[in-house]
Write an enzyme that holds these catalytic residues in place. Structure first.
Site, PDB file in Angstrom:
ATOM      1  N   MET A 136       0.831  -1.211   0.000  1.00 48.45           N
ATOM      2  CA  MET A 136       0.000   0.000   0.000  1.00 48.45           C
ATOM      3  C   MET A 136       0.859   1.251   0.000  1.00 48.45           C
ATOM      4  O   MET A 136       0.641   2.198   0.743  1.00 48.45           O
ATOM      5  CB  MET A 136      -0.948  -0.024   1.196  1.00 48.45           C
ATOM      6  CG  MET A 136      -2.123  -0.976   1.008  1.00 48.45           C
ATOM      7  SD  MET A 136      -3.189  -0.535  -0.381  1.00 48.45           S
ATOM      8  CE  MET A 136      -4.182   0.740   0.402  1.00 48.45           C
ATOM      9  N   GLY A 137       1.878   1.230  -0.866  1.00 47.58           N
ATOM     10  CA  GLY A 137       2.575   2.456  -1.184  1.00 47.58           C
ATOM     11  C   GLY A 137       1.701   3.294  -2.098  1.00 47.58           C
ATOM     12  O   GLY A 137       0.504   3.021  -2.261  1.00 47.58           O
ATOM     13  N   ILE A 160       1.315   3.405  -5.302  1.00 43.35           N
ATOM     14  CA  ILE A 160       0.648   2.660  -6.379  1.00 43.35           C
ATOM     15  C   ILE A 160      -0.490   1.823  -5.821  1.00 43.35           C
ATOM     16  O   ILE A 160      -1.598   1.799  -6.375  1.00 43.35           O
ATOM     17  CB  ILE A 160       1.651   1.788  -7.142  1.00 43.35           C
ATOM     18  CG1 ILE A 160       2.708   2.659  -7.826  1.00 43.35           C
ATOM     19  CG2 ILE A 160       0.931   0.928  -8.176  1.00 43.35           C
ATOM     20  CD1 ILE A 160       3.853   1.872  -8.440  1.00 43.35           C
ATOM     21  N   THR A 179       2.138  -5.846 -11.606  1.00 45.97           N
ATOM     22  CA  THR A 179       2.764  -4.694 -12.259  1.00 45.97           C
ATOM     23  C   THR A 179       3.967  -4.230 -11.447  1.00 45.97           C
ATOM     24  O   THR A 179       4.447  -3.111 -11.649  1.00 45.97           O
ATOM     25  CB  THR A 179       1.763  -3.534 -12.400  1.00 45.97           C
ATOM     26  OG1 THR A 179       1.212  -3.221 -11.106  1.00 45.97           O
ATOM     27  CG2 THR A 179       0.638  -3.880 -13.360  1.00 45.97           C
ATOM     28  N   ARG A 189       7.206  -6.474  -9.740  1.00 42.43           N
ATOM     29  CA  ARG A 189       8.441  -7.135 -10.161  1.00 42.43           C
ATOM     30  C   ARG A 189       8.160  -8.609 -10.409  1.00 42.43           C
ATOM     31  O   ARG A 189       7.444  -9.260  -9.638  1.00 42.43           O
ATOM     32  CB  ARG A 189       9.526  -6.982  -9.090  1.00 42.43           C
ATOM     33  CG  ARG A 189      10.097  -5.575  -8.974  1.00 42.43           C
ATOM     34  CD  ARG A 189      10.886  -5.181 -10.217  1.00 42.43           C
ATOM     35  NE  ARG A 189      11.556  -3.899 -10.077  1.00 42.43           N
ATOM     36  CZ  ARG A 189      11.027  -2.723 -10.434  1.00 42.43           C
ATOM     37  NH1 ARG A 189       9.788  -2.690 -10.923  1.00 42.43           N
ATOM     38  NH2 ARG A 189      11.726  -1.610 -10.298  1.00 42.43           N
ATOM     39  N   GLU A 235      13.716 -10.327 -18.060  1.00 42.99           N
ATOM     40  CA  GLU A 235      13.149  -9.380 -19.024  1.00 42.99           C
ATOM     41  C   GLU A 235      14.201  -8.967 -20.054  1.00 42.99           C
ATOM     42  O   GLU A 235      15.294  -8.543 -19.681  1.00 42.99           O
ATOM     43  CB  GLU A 235      12.608  -8.145 -18.287  1.00 42.99           C
ATOM     44  CG  GLU A 235      11.421  -8.470 -17.404  1.00 42.99           C
ATOM     45  CD  GLU A 235      10.814  -7.237 -16.752  1.00 42.99           C
ATOM     46  OE1 GLU A 235      11.324  -6.120 -16.970  1.00 42.99           O
ATOM     47  OE2 GLU A 235       9.831  -7.396 -16.022  1.00 42.99           O
ATOM     48  N   HIS A 288       6.498  -4.554 -19.547  1.00 47.73           N
ATOM     49  CA  HIS A 288       6.983  -3.682 -18.467  1.00 47.73           C
ATOM     50  C   HIS A 288       6.838  -2.210 -18.856  1.00 47.73           C
ATOM     51  O   HIS A 288       7.797  -1.431 -18.818  1.00 47.73           O
ATOM     52  CB  HIS A 288       8.440  -4.005 -18.111  1.00 47.73           C
ATOM     53  CG  HIS A 288       8.799  -3.561 -16.719  1.00 47.73           C
ATOM     54  ND1 HIS A 288       9.822  -4.143 -15.995  1.00 47.73           N
ATOM     55  CD2 HIS A 288       8.291  -2.585 -15.912  1.00 47.73           C
ATOM     56  CE1 HIS A 288       9.927  -3.552 -14.808  1.00 47.73           C
ATOM     57  NE2 HIS A 288       9.009  -2.599 -14.743  1.00 47.73           N
ATOM     58  N   ALA A 343       3.911  -0.370 -17.674  1.00 47.78           N
ATOM     59  CA  ALA A 343       2.835   0.224 -16.883  1.00 47.78           C
ATOM     60  C   ALA A 343       3.135   1.664 -16.484  1.00 47.78           C
ATOM     61  O   ALA A 343       2.255   2.529 -16.494  1.00 47.78           O
ATOM     62  CB  ALA A 343       2.566  -0.613 -15.635  1.00 47.78           C
TER      63      ALA A 343
END
Length: 330
Positions: free
Chosen positions: A150-151, A153, A230, A232, A261, A280, A282
């Site tokens: 709950m940072g 983003i 979205t 890691r 990736e 990657h 987003a």
């Protein structure tokens, strides 16, 4: 004040901040290996690195003896060797919240794609099919959305999810009660998993969180659940997720990130009918790129000119800085 950017581009607004302070800028090719970054850092005697694409290792730091700051162009710091920076007294910063809305929108878009089965219907129509008699499109309103982290983003995803009528719950290691304005706080991951129709990951990749979704934890989700990542790729044991998708226990996965990736050409997620995979991107929107570049540039200028770096951007303080480290975003 030589600044190395491990990318061929930086938003013009960020470049303007650096040049106005008298910085000398040097760029390298896209996604350079650490060896190339170390070579470039040594060539220009970098005092600062803006870490945008690729890893910053101990060898990179050692190649630039006058290095004072590594500024991440983004919120995650797993591509920077934080222990090496700490040992060398190099300041490490990040840009929390700069791409929060963009990433949250992408997470919600992946949810829409999967809940409404838009890729599947497009494939059916492209194959000359049409609506079948037993076909039904699911409602988003009323679904239980579980958030890990709950940072900024996670908070924005909670706000958007609640606005769509979903019941939002979340778990977080560090967030205070104010972060839960749009979500019910759950005490542990296991409870969250059991109560989620959709699980969306928004936490940092650490040794503690690596492969937090594995065969054991995926089995706790209700059958037919959806996964969104979205954050890691390393947060998920990809073999376990593939098995859960093939068995039908997990109905779909919307992934903007993978462990490697880009994933190899034969990676099963590239063509799996139950996976929506994006490259990657987003947080790669026009507005977020400007904000991340500007925030990172401001950190560099402050570090090199004796200014004040905002405390919430500091991940590893410099040896000369009394600021406290901030916890990993979650």
């Amino acid at each position: 004040m030589t600044v190395l950017i491990n990318s061929p581009h930086l938003a013009a607004e960020g470049v303007a901040v650096l040049e106005a302070a008298g910085c000398d800028l040097h760029f390298v090719e896209a996604f350079p290996p650490p060896e190339r970054v170390a070579e470039a850092a040594a060539e220009v005697d970098a005092a600062a690195i803006i870490a945008r694409q690729g890893r910053i290792t101990a060898a990179v730091m050692d190649a630039a003896p006058n290095l004072r700051v590594i500024a991440r162009h983004g919120a995650g710091t797993d591509e920077v060797d934080l222990e090496a920076a700490r040992a060398r007294g190099v300041l490490v910063t990040r840009t929390p919240g700069a791409n929060a809305r963009a990433v949250a929108e992408h997470a919600i878009a992946l949810i829409f794609l999967m809940v409404k089965d838009l890729p599947g219907m497009q494939r059916r129509v492209a194959a000359a099919g049409w609506r079948e008699g037993d076909m039904q499109v699911r409602d988003i309103a009323g679904l239980r959305l579980g958030l890990v982290g709950m940072g900024p983003i996670g908070q924005e995803t909670a706000r958007l999810g609640q606005g769509l009528g979903m019941t939002v719950s979340a778990v977080s290691r560090h967030a205070d009660d104010m972060a839960f304005r749009h979500a019910r706080r759950v005490s542990n991951l296991e409870t969250l998993l059991r109560e989620s129709d959709i699980l969306s990951l928004h936490t940092a990749l650490t040794e503690e969180s690596r492969e937090m979704l594995n065969a054991r934890t995926l089995a706790l989700l209700p059958r037919g659940s959806l996964i969104v990542n979205t954050a890691r790729g390393g947060l998920i044991d990809e073999s376990a997720l593939l098995a859960a998708l093939d068995s039908g226990h997990i109905a779909g996965a919307g992934l903007d990130v993978t462990t490697s990736e880009p994933p190899p050409p034969d990676h099963p997620f590239r063509r799996h009918p139950s996976v929506v995979l994006t490259p990657h991107v987003a947080g790669v929107t026009a507005l977020s790129m400007v904000q991340m570049a500007t925030d990172a540039a401001e950190c560099v200028v402050a570090a090199l000119t004796g200014g004040i770096v905002p405390p919430d951007r500091i991940v590893v303080p410099s040896r000369l800085d009394g600021s406290r480290e901030q916890p990993s975003p979650s």
